[in-house]
Design an enzyme around this catalytic site. Structure first.
Site, PDB file in Angstrom:
ATOM      1  N   GLY A  63      93.011  62.927 -73.628  1.00  0.00           N
ATOM      2  CA  GLY A  63      93.230  64.076 -74.489  1.00  0.00           C
ATOM      3  C   GLY A  63      93.559  63.659 -75.906  1.00  0.00           C
ATOM      4  N   GLN A  64      93.731  64.658 -76.770  1.00  0.00           N
ATOM      5  CA  GLN A  64      94.001  64.374 -78.182  1.00  0.00           C
ATOM      6  C   GLN A  64      95.228  63.481 -78.357  1.00  0.00           C
ATOM      7  OE1 GLN A  64      93.004  67.229 -81.548  1.00  0.00           O
ATOM      8  NE2 GLN A  64      93.687  68.637 -79.964  1.00  0.00           N
TER       9      GLN A  64
ATOM     10  N   ASP B 247     105.626  74.957 -78.695  1.00  0.00           N
ATOM     11  CA  ASP B 247     106.279  76.076 -79.385  1.00  0.00           C
ATOM     12  C   ASP B 247     106.111  77.381 -78.606  1.00  0.00           C
ATOM     13  OD1 ASP B 247     103.458  75.669 -80.157  1.00  0.00           O
ATOM     14  OD2 ASP B 247     103.716  77.486 -81.358  1.00  0.00           O
TER      15      ASP B 247
ATOM     16  N   TYR C 119     100.525  80.353 -70.344  1.00  0.00           N
ATOM     17  CA  TYR C 119     100.633  78.934 -70.687  1.00  0.00           C
ATOM     18  C   TYR C 119     102.069  78.593 -71.095  1.00  0.00           C
ATOM     19  CZ  TYR C 119     100.335  74.718 -73.546  1.00  0.00           C
ATOM     20  OH  TYR C 119     100.575  73.476 -74.094  1.00  0.00           O
TER      21      TYR C 119
ATOM     22  N   TRP D 190     100.153  73.197 -82.661  1.00  0.00           N
ATOM     23  CA  TRP D 190      98.955  73.057 -83.494  1.00  0.00           C
ATOM     24  C   TRP D 190      98.464  71.603 -83.520  1.00  0.00           C
ATOM     25  CZ3 TRP D 190      99.674  76.388 -88.547  1.00  0.00           C
ATOM     26  CH2 TRP D 190     100.178  77.656 -88.214  1.00  0.00           C
TER      27      TRP D 190
END
Length: 283
Positions: A10-11, A102, A125, A150
C-alpha cells in the site's frame, strides 16, 4: 530490529518498508496471500521460528464508500484483522504501531482534535478503525496508535495523482472546499514511524503534515506548482454526494508529538513540492 509490516504494497506500507530497510532493520513485508490478517492460523504459520520486535500494522480495508455496503468485509479486515494482529503482538511481546484515521471523529469540533477527544465516527470505515483502536488499548501496553489523514504516497492511488490525471482531459474541476484537514505524505510519516519503533513513549498520536487546507486549496496548490492552467471551482460537501459521510473538520493537533520529543512532519506545502518532483522522477 525485526519488523513485520502489514500492507507493504500500500501507499504507506511501501514507504515504511523501504525506510526501515534503509535503516538496517530486518523487514518482513508479506503479501496479503502470504499473511492474510483475517486468518490467524496462516499468520502463525508465517511467523514460525521468528521473533518480532515491532509490528507496523498498515493493512486495512480503506474503500470508505464501499465499506457502507460491504460492512462484513470491512469489519473482518479492520476489526477482526487487527484483533489477530494484537494476539501476534502479545505472543511475541512486540511493540505494535497501528495506523488509524481522522475518521474516528465526527468533524463537528471547531478546533483541531487532540488525542483525548471523544470519538464519534460517522461512517462504517471510521467505526471499524475506532473499534480496532479500542481493542488495542484494552489488550496491549506497548502500542502506538497513529492517526493520519489524506494519505499521499508514491505507490498507489491518491488525490494528487487523481487531480493530475483529470487535468489532462478537463479545463475545469469542482473540488470540495468545506472539508479541512492535512495531507499525510507517506515518505515523511515513515521516518516518524521509525522513531516510534525505537521509543517507549507509547500512546495515541496525531501525525499529519503541518498546516491545514481544504481539498480545494490542495488542488489549487498542485496546479500552481505544476504550472497547469485549469479552473478550480469551489463546491460544498452537500453538492458532492458520496455513500459515506465525511467529517468537515479533520484538523488534528500534533502538540503531543512535540511534548514527547518526536519529530513533526514538514509543512504540507513543502512536502507537496518535493512529492511532485518525485512523481516526475518516477515517470
Amino acid at each position: 530490529m525485526i519488523a513485520l509490516i502489514t500492507g507493504g504494497n500500500g501507499q504507506l506500507g511501501y514507504d515504511v518498508t523501504n525506510y526501515f530497510l534503509e535503516k538496517g532493520a530486518k523487514v518482513l513485508s508479506p503479501s496479503s496471500k502470504e499473511f492474510d490478517i483475517t486468518n490467524a492460523e496462516l499468520m502463525d504459520k508465517y511467523l514460525t521460528d521468528i521473533n518480532l520486535d515491532v509490528i507496523i500494522h498498515c493493512a486495512a480495508y480503506t474503500a470508505v464508500d464501499d465499506a457502507e455496503s460491504n460492512k462484513d468485509i470491512n469489519y473482518d479486515v479492520n476489526v477482526q484483522g487487527t484483533k489477530n494482529i494484537v494476539e501476534i503482538a502479545k505472543k511475541h511481546n512486540a511493540k505494535l504501531i497501528y495506523i488509524s484515521t481522522d475518521y474516528v471523529f465526527d468533524g463537528e469540533k471547531d478546533l483541531p482534535y487532540i488525542e483525548t477527544d471523544k470519538k464519534n465516527p460517522i461512517n462504517e470505515y471510521g467505526n471499524s478503525k475506532s473499534l480496532a483502536e479500542d481493542i488495542i488499548i484494552s489488550e496491549l501496553q506497548k502500542y502506538f496508535i497513529v492517526r493520519i489523514s489524506w494519505v499521499i504516497g508514491i505507490n498507489g492511488k491518491n488525490f494528487v495523482k487523481t487531480m493530475l490525471r483529470l487535468s489532462e482531459k478537463m479545463d475545469t474541476l469542482s473540488v470540495i472546499d468545506d472539508q479541512v484537514g492535512s495531507p499525510t505524505f507517506t515518505s515523511d510519516l515513515s521516518k516518524l514511524i521509525y522513531e516510534f519503533s525505537l521509543s517507549d513513549r507509547f500512546g495515541i498520536y496525531h501525525a499529519t503534515n503541518e498546516g491545514y487546507c481544504s481539498w480545494n486549496e490542495l488542488a489549487t496548490a498542485i496546479f500552481k506548482l505544476k504550472n497547469i492552467d485549469i479552473n478550480v471551482n469551489k463546491i460544498s460537501t452537500s453538492e458532492y454526494k458520496t455513500a459515506a459521510k465525511r467529517p468537515l473538520n479533520s484538523r488534528m493537533s500534533k502538540d503531543k508529538l512535540v511534548k514527547n520529543g518526536f519529530t513533526t512532519l514538514p509543512h504540507w506545502k513543502e512536502s507537496l513540492e518535493r512529492y511532485l518532483k518525485e512523481l516526475d522522477g518516477v515517470k
